[in-house]
Design a protein around this motif. Structure first.
Motif, PDB file in Angstrom:
ATOM      1  N   THR A   1      19.432  -5.236   8.279  1.00 38.70           N
ATOM      2  CA  THR A   1      18.595  -4.468   9.312  1.00 38.70           C
ATOM      3  C   THR A   1      19.100  -2.981   9.262  1.00 38.70           C
ATOM      4  OG1 THR A   1      17.945  -4.608  11.202  1.00 38.70           O
ATOM      5  CG2 THR A   1      19.682  -4.851  11.053  1.00 38.70           C
ATOM      6  N   GLN A   2      18.063  -2.429   9.431  1.00 38.91           N
ATOM      7  CA  GLN A   2      18.648  -0.971   9.190  1.00 38.91           C
ATOM      8  C   GLN A   2      18.036  -0.178   9.815  1.00 38.91           C
ATOM      9  OE1 GLN A   2      20.141   0.416   6.573  1.00 38.91           O
ATOM     10  NE2 GLN A   2      19.425  -0.911   5.352  1.00 38.91           N
ATOM     11  N   LEU A   3      17.659  -1.492  11.421  1.00 45.32           N
ATOM     12  CA  LEU A   3      17.291  -0.644  12.795  1.00 45.32           C
ATOM     13  C   LEU A   3      18.415  -0.889  13.726  1.00 45.32           C
ATOM     14  CD1 LEU A   3      14.257  -3.437  13.155  1.00 45.32           C
ATOM     15  CD2 LEU A   3      13.907  -0.796  13.415  1.00 45.32           C
ATOM     16  N   HIS A   4      19.201   0.763  14.021  1.00 43.20           N
ATOM     17  CA  HIS A   4      20.155   0.678  14.674  1.00 43.20           C
ATOM     18  C   HIS A   4      20.189   0.144  16.025  1.00 43.20           C
ATOM     19  CE1 HIS A   4      20.301   4.593  12.600  1.00 43.20           C
ATOM     20  NE2 HIS A   4      21.369   4.086  11.637  1.00 43.20           N
ATOM     21  N   LYS A   5      18.821   0.158  16.845  1.00 38.22           N
ATOM     22  CA  LYS A   5      19.170  -0.744  18.102  1.00 38.22           C
ATOM     23  C   LYS A   5      19.132  -2.194  17.775  1.00 38.22           C
ATOM     24  CE  LYS A   5      15.955   2.965  19.972  1.00 38.22           C
ATOM     25  NZ  LYS A   5      14.272   3.457  21.435  1.00 38.22           N
ATOM     26  N   PHE A   6      19.125  -2.630  16.715  1.00 40.04           N
ATOM     27  CA  PHE A   6      19.151  -4.417  17.077  1.00 40.04           C
ATOM     28  C   PHE A   6      20.466  -4.095  17.009  1.00 40.04           C
ATOM     29  CE2 PHE A   6      21.412  -7.696  14.479  1.00 40.04           C
ATOM     30  CZ  PHE A   6      20.109  -8.628  14.787  1.00 40.04           C
ATOM     31  N   PHE A   7      21.594  -3.497  16.795  1.00 36.53           N
ATOM     32  CA  PHE A   7      23.169  -3.858  17.010  1.00 36.53           C
ATOM     33  C   PHE A   7      22.887  -3.592  18.754  1.00 36.53           C
ATOM     34  CE2 PHE A   7      22.678  -3.248  11.461  1.00 36.53           C
ATOM     35  CZ  PHE A   7      23.465  -3.958  12.190  1.00 36.53           C
ATOM     36  N   ASP A   8      22.588  -2.434  18.894  1.00 35.06           N
ATOM     37  CA  ASP A   8      22.462  -2.238  20.567  1.00 35.06           C
ATOM     38  C   ASP A   8      22.154  -2.996  21.134  1.00 35.06           C
ATOM     39  OD1 ASP A   8      23.305   0.455  19.813  1.00 35.06           O
ATOM     40  OD2 ASP A   8      21.271   1.698  19.709  1.00 35.06           O
ATOM     41  N   MET A   9      20.894  -3.828  21.361  1.00 29.43           N
ATOM     42  CA  MET A   9      20.614  -5.133  21.233  1.00 29.43           C
ATOM     43  C   MET A   9      21.615  -6.272  21.762  1.00 29.43           C
ATOM     44  SD  MET A   9      17.518  -7.427  20.297  1.00 29.43           S
ATOM     45  CE  MET A   9      18.771  -8.539  19.693  1.00 29.43           C
ATOM     46  N   LEU A  10      22.206  -6.607  20.482  1.00 26.51           N
ATOM     47  CA  LEU A  10      23.421  -6.996  19.799  1.00 26.51           C
ATOM     48  C   LEU A  10      24.404  -7.639  21.006  1.00 26.51           C
ATOM     49  CD1 LEU A  10      23.424  -9.821  18.068  1.00 26.51           C
ATOM     50  CD2 LEU A  10      25.157  -8.342  16.769  1.00 26.51           C
ATOM     51  N   LEU A  11      24.750  -5.918  21.056  1.00 25.68           N
ATOM     52  CA  LEU A  11      25.750  -5.664  22.165  1.00 25.68           C
ATOM     53  C   LEU A  11      25.750  -5.695  23.233  1.00 25.68           C
ATOM     54  CD1 LEU A  11      28.616  -4.108  22.197  1.00 25.68           C
ATOM     55  CD2 LEU A  11      27.540  -1.819  22.721  1.00 25.68           C
ATOM     56  N   ASP A  12      24.218  -5.528  23.546  1.00 29.51           N
ATOM     57  CA  ASP A  12      24.183  -5.843  25.396  1.00 29.51           C
ATOM     58  C   ASP A  12      24.273  -7.647  25.854  1.00 29.51           C
ATOM     59  OD1 ASP A  12      23.963  -2.838  25.634  1.00 29.51           O
ATOM     60  OD2 ASP A  12      21.708  -3.034  25.297  1.00 29.51           O
ATOM     61  N   MET A  13      23.814  -7.828  24.667  1.00 25.35           N
ATOM     62  CA  MET A  13      23.748  -9.635  24.639  1.00 25.35           C
ATOM     63  C   MET A  13      25.782 -10.515  24.545  1.00 25.35           C
ATOM     64  SD  MET A  13      21.139 -11.261  22.473  1.00 25.35           S
ATOM     65  CE  MET A  13      21.689 -12.763  22.765  1.00 25.35           C
ATOM     66  N   ILE A  14      26.396  -9.495  24.099  1.00 25.53           N
ATOM     67  CA  ILE A  14      28.102 -10.430  24.000  1.00 25.53           C
ATOM     68  C   ILE A  14      28.445 -10.026  25.446  1.00 25.53           C
ATOM     69  CG2 ILE A  14      30.735  -9.763  23.238  1.00 25.53           C
ATOM     70  CD1 ILE A  14      28.704 -10.144  20.840  1.00 25.53           C
ATOM     71  N   ARG A  15      28.504  -9.053  26.755  1.00 22.86           N
ATOM     72  CA  ARG A  15      28.885  -9.234  27.559  1.00 22.86           C
ATOM     73  C   ARG A  15      28.278 -10.399  28.096  1.00 22.86           C
ATOM     74  NH1 ARG A  15      29.148  -3.746  26.552  1.00 22.86           N
ATOM     75  NH2 ARG A  15      31.352  -2.901  25.981  1.00 22.86           N
ATOM     76  N   PRO A  16      27.599 -10.180  28.888  1.00 21.31           N
ATOM     77  CA  PRO A  16      27.280 -11.604  29.732  1.00 21.31           C
ATOM     78  C   PRO A  16      27.025 -12.438  29.435  1.00 21.31           C
ATOM     79  CG  PRO A  16      25.318  -9.768  28.991  1.00 21.31           C
ATOM     80  CD  PRO A  16      26.465  -9.358  28.315  1.00 21.31           C
ATOM     81  N   TYR A  17      26.401 -13.086  28.620  1.00 20.52           N
ATOM     82  CA  TYR A  17      26.662 -13.848  26.894  1.00 20.52           C
ATOM     83  C   TYR A  17      27.261 -14.630  26.360  1.00 20.52           C
ATOM     84  CZ  TYR A  17      21.747 -12.843  29.173  1.00 20.52           C
ATOM     85  OH  TYR A  17      20.254 -12.637  30.023  1.00 20.52           O
ATOM     86  N   ALA A  18      28.766 -14.114  26.321  1.00 16.46           N
ATOM     87  CA  ALA A  18      29.898 -15.015  25.100  1.00 16.46           C
ATOM     88  C   ALA A  18      30.424 -16.574  25.343  1.00 16.46           C
ATOM     89  CB  ALA A  18      30.513 -14.089  26.109  1.00 16.46           C
ATOM     90  N   THR A  19      29.639 -16.542  26.355  1.00  9.37           N
ATOM     91  CA  THR A  19      30.196 -18.200  26.949  1.00  9.37           C
ATOM     92  C   THR A  19      29.378 -19.045  25.743  1.00  9.37           C
ATOM     93  OG1 THR A  19      29.140 -18.259  28.148  1.00  9.37           O
ATOM     94  CG2 THR A  19      31.390 -17.846  28.167  1.00  9.37           C
ATOM     95  N   CYS A  20      27.041 -18.240  25.323  1.00  3.90           N
ATOM     96  CA  CYS A  20      26.867 -18.790  24.513  1.00  3.90           C
ATOM     97  C   CYS A  20      27.071 -19.091  23.255  1.00  3.90           C
ATOM     98  CB  CYS A  20      25.262 -17.704  25.320  1.00  3.90           C
ATOM     99  SG  CYS A  20      25.060 -18.787  27.020  1.00  3.90           S
ATOM    100  N   PHE A  21      27.361 -18.333  22.953  1.00  2.00           N
ATOM    101  CA  PHE A  21      27.755 -18.348  21.462  1.00  2.00           C
ATOM    102  C   PHE A  21      28.729 -18.830  20.852  1.00  2.00           C
ATOM    103  CE2 PHE A  21      25.836 -13.527  22.015  1.00  2.00           C
ATOM    104  CZ  PHE A  21      25.812 -13.542  20.724  1.00  2.00           C
ATOM    105  N   ASP A  22      29.105 -19.821  21.459  1.00  2.00           N
ATOM    106  CA  ASP A  22      30.199 -20.861  21.385  1.00  2.00           C
ATOM    107  C   ASP A  22      30.716 -20.416  20.113  1.00  2.00           C
ATOM    108  OD1 ASP A  22      29.846 -22.250  23.305  1.00  2.00           O
ATOM    109  OD2 ASP A  22      28.480 -22.959  22.803  1.00  2.00           O
ATOM    110  N   ASP A  23      31.273 -21.333  19.435  1.00  3.85           N
ATOM    111  CA  ASP A  23      31.430 -21.004  17.507  1.00  3.85           C
ATOM    112  C   ASP A  23      30.629 -20.071  16.796  1.00  3.85           C
ATOM    113  OD1 ASP A  23      30.072 -22.970  17.045  1.00  3.85           O
ATOM    114  OD2 ASP A  23      31.281 -24.629  16.398  1.00  3.85           O
ATOM    115  N   SER A  24      29.425 -20.165  17.011  1.00  7.09           N
ATOM    116  CA  SER A  24      28.633 -19.548  16.181  1.00  7.09           C
ATOM    117  C   SER A  24      28.984 -17.514  16.082  1.00  7.09           C
ATOM    118  CB  SER A  24      27.100 -19.363  16.921  1.00  7.09           C
ATOM    119  OG  SER A  24      26.985 -18.925  17.893  1.00  7.09           O
TER     120      SER A  24
END
Length: 476
Positions: free
Chosen positions: A14-37
Motif C-alpha cells: 500500500t501507498q496509503l499513509h492512513k492505512f498505517f495510522d489505522m493499523l496503529l490505532d488497532m494495536i493498543r485496544p485489540y492487541a490480544t486479538c492478533f495472537d501469533d499473527s
C-alpha cells in the motif's frame, strides 16, 4: 480471523499513509486479538522497511514517510506489555534484521526508533536478552553520529546498566566506555544544545555511580571527579546544569566516599563543593536530587577524614540535611492537600461508596502524600530551575531508573545519627546543641518519619509518614 491476513498483505504494497495510522490505532485496544499473527505483521513491516530502503538507495531520494509509518506500528508493538510478555522471543527475532542496521547508524534515519524499541523491551522484561547484548557494542556509534548528544541513548544505556548490571559489572572495558561517553558529553561544543548535552552527560555519570558497586567503578571515580570539576571551573551559567554536575560529585561521595574526598582534595575543590551545598541548596529542586543530597551528605558527615580534619563543617552540613528532609516533608504535604480535595470530590460523585473504605480514608487523612516514587515536585516550587531548562530537566530526572529512587532517605539519615552517637557522641551533642530551637524541633519530626508505600484511589505511592501513624494503620 480472516481480517488479519488481509491487513498483513496490504502492508507490503500500500501507498496509503492512513492505512498505517489505522493499523496503529488497532494495536493498543485489540492487541490480544492478533495472537501469533502479530509475528506475521511484524515480518511484513520489516520487509516493507527494507524494501523502502532499497528503493531509496536506488533512486537517491530521501522520502522516509513510509519507513516512519512502519516504525510507528513496530514501536507500538514493542511498547505493548501484553504482546511482549506473550511473544517476546518471536517479536525480537523477527525485528533483528532492522536492529542489524545499528552496525552503521550513519546510513539510516530510524536509529532513534531502534533505541526506543529495545529500551521498551528491557523495561517490560526487566532483563537484557542475548540478542540485545549483541547490539550493545554498537551503541557508542549513535553517540558519535550525533556529535556527543545522548537524547534517547541515555535511557537505553540506563536500561542496560540496571537490567544488565551483573554482566557489565564484570566487564571493566564496557564500564570504561560508559564513563568516557558521560565525560565526553560534559564538554560537547554542540552549537545550540551545549548545556543540555552537558546535563545528559552528568546524569549518565550519576547513574553509573548509583548503579554499580564501589569495587566495580572505583577505577572511574578519580577521572569522573577531575572532569566534573574541570567543567565547573569553565563556568556554569545555569542552575539546572550546576545541580546536575554537583549531583555527580554527591553520587561519587555516596558510592565511594574515600576516593571521592581524595579526588576533591586533589582538584582543590573540596571547599567550593561544601560551600555550594550549603549556600545553593535550592538548586536541587527535584525529589530525586533532594534524596541524593540527603544520602550523599549523610555518607559524608560520618567519614573519619571529615570528622577529624574539618569537624566545623559537620554542623552546617547536618543542618542542610535536616532542612532538606523537613522541606521535602512539607512539599509532599502541600501536594497531598490538593490531591485529597480531588479524591474527595471524586468520592462524593461516586455511586460505589461503602463503609469498607474507612482504612483508606485514614491513610489519606495523613497530610504527607505525594505523587509516587521518583515523581517530580518541582512544579510546586519557584526558582529551582532556570525556566528555559525546567521542562527538559523534569523529563530527564523523572525518567532515570536508579536504586536511589527506592531508598528511604529518612531511614538512612537516622542510621547516620546512630553511628555518630555510637562513635562520636560528644560531637553529635555539639551539633544538636548548635541547632536553633526551630531546627531541633525539625530534627525530632525527621526522626519520627519514614517512607512507606500506601494505597488509595487505585494507586500505590511511596510517601513520607510519621512512624507512629504508620504503626497505627498496620494495627488496623
Amino acid at each position: 480471523n480472516q481480517l488479519f491476513p488481509l491487513l498483513i498483505s496490504i502492508v507490503r504494497t500500500t501507498q496509503l499513509h492512513k492505512f498505517f495510522d489505522m493499523l496503529l490505532d488497532m494495536i493498543r485496544p485489540y492487541a490480544t486479538c492478533f495472537d501469533d499473527s502479530i509475528v506475521q505483521l511484524i515480518e511484513a513491516l520489516v520487509e516493507r522497511v527494507r524494501a523502502e530502503l532499497d528503493s531509496l538507495a536506488n533512486s537517491g531520494e530521501k522520502k522516509y514517510i513510509m519507513i516512519n509509518k512502519c516504525w510507528n506500528v513496530l514501536r507500538a508493538i514493542s511498547e505493548n506489555t501484553t504482546l511482549i510478555s506473550k511473544y517476546y522471543n518471536e517479536i525480537e527475532t523477527t525485528m533483528l534484521p532492522l536492529f542489524e542496521y545499528m552496525e552503521d547508524p550513519k546510513n539510516i534515519e530510524f536509529d532513534d526508533d531502534i533505541l526506543l524499541a529495545i529500551t521498551s523491551f528491557m523495561k517490560i522484561r526487566k532483563t537484557v536478552s542475548d540478542n540485545l547484548w549483541v547490539l550493545y557494542p554498537h551503541l557508542p556509534k549513535f553517540y558519535q553520529k550525533y556529535k556527543g548528544m545522548l537524547a534517547n541513548l541515555l535511557q537505553t544505556l540506563n536500561c542496560y546498566m540496571v537490567y544488565g548490571k551483573e554482566r557489565l559489572a564484570n566487564n571493566q572495558p564496557d564500564l570504561e566506555v560508559l564513563v568516557d561517553i558521560g565525560v565526553n558529553a560534559l564538554f560537547s561544543e554542540h552549537a545550540s544544545l551545549r548545556e543540555s548535552i552537558h546535563s545528559e552527560g552528568a546524569i549518565l555519570l550519576q547513574i553509573i555511580l548509583q548503579v554499580f558497586e564501589p569495587n566495580c567503578i572505583q577505577f572511574g571515580v578519580p577521572k569522573i571527579i577531575e572532569n566534573v570539576v574541570n567543567r565547573i571551573n569553565q563556568g556554569v551559567n545555569s542552575n539546572n546544569l550546576m545541580a546536575r554536575l554537583q549531583g555527580v560529585l554527591i553520587s561519587a561521595v555516596a558510592n565511594n566516599p574515600t576516593l571521592a574526598l581524595e579526588g576533591l582534595e586533589r582538584t582543590g575543590y573540596t571547599s567550593a563543593f561544601l560551600d555550594t551545598i550549603k549556600k545553593r541548596t535550592s538548586i536541587f529542586g527535584h525529589i530525586y536530587e533532594r534524596k541524593l543530597l540527603v544520602i550523599g551528605l549523610s555518607t559524608l558527615v560520618v567519614q573519619p577524614s571529615v570528622l577529624e580534619n574539618i569537624p566545623n563543617e559537620v554542623p552546617p552540613l547536618m543542618e542542610v540535611i535536616i532542612n532538606v528532609l523537613q522541606e521535602q516533608k512539607n512539599k509532599e504535604t502541600k501536594v497531598t492537600k490538593a490531591q485529597k480535595k480531588a479524591i474527595y470530590r471524586d468520592a462524593e460523585s461516586s455511586d460505589d461508596e461503602s463503609d469498607d473504605d474507612d482504612d483508606d480514608d485514614d491513610v489519606f487523612d495523613d497530610d504527607d502524600h505525594m505523587g509516587g516514587r521518583g515523581d517530580d515536585l518541582s512544579d510546586t516550587e519557584e526558582g529551582s530551575f532556570d525556566q528555559v531548562d525546567e521542562k527538559d530537566a523534569k523529563i530527564m530526572l523523572s525518567d532515570i531508573i536508579s536504586p536511589l529512587k527506592e531508598a528511604d532517605e529518612y531511614h538512612f539519615f537516622k542510621q547516620v545519627l546512630q553511628n555518630l552517637q555510637a562513635k562520636y557522641q560528644p560531637l553529635l551533642q555539639e551539633v544538636v546543641g548548635k541547632l536553633s530551637p526551630e531546627k531541633q524541633k525539625g530534627l525530632k519530626e525527621v526522626l519520627i518519619s519514614q517512607r512507606i508505600t500506601v494505597s488509595g484511589n487505585g494507586e500505590s505511592r511511596y510517601t513520607v509518614r510519621p512512624i507512629a501513624r504508620a504503626r497505627r494503620f498496620a494495627k488496623k
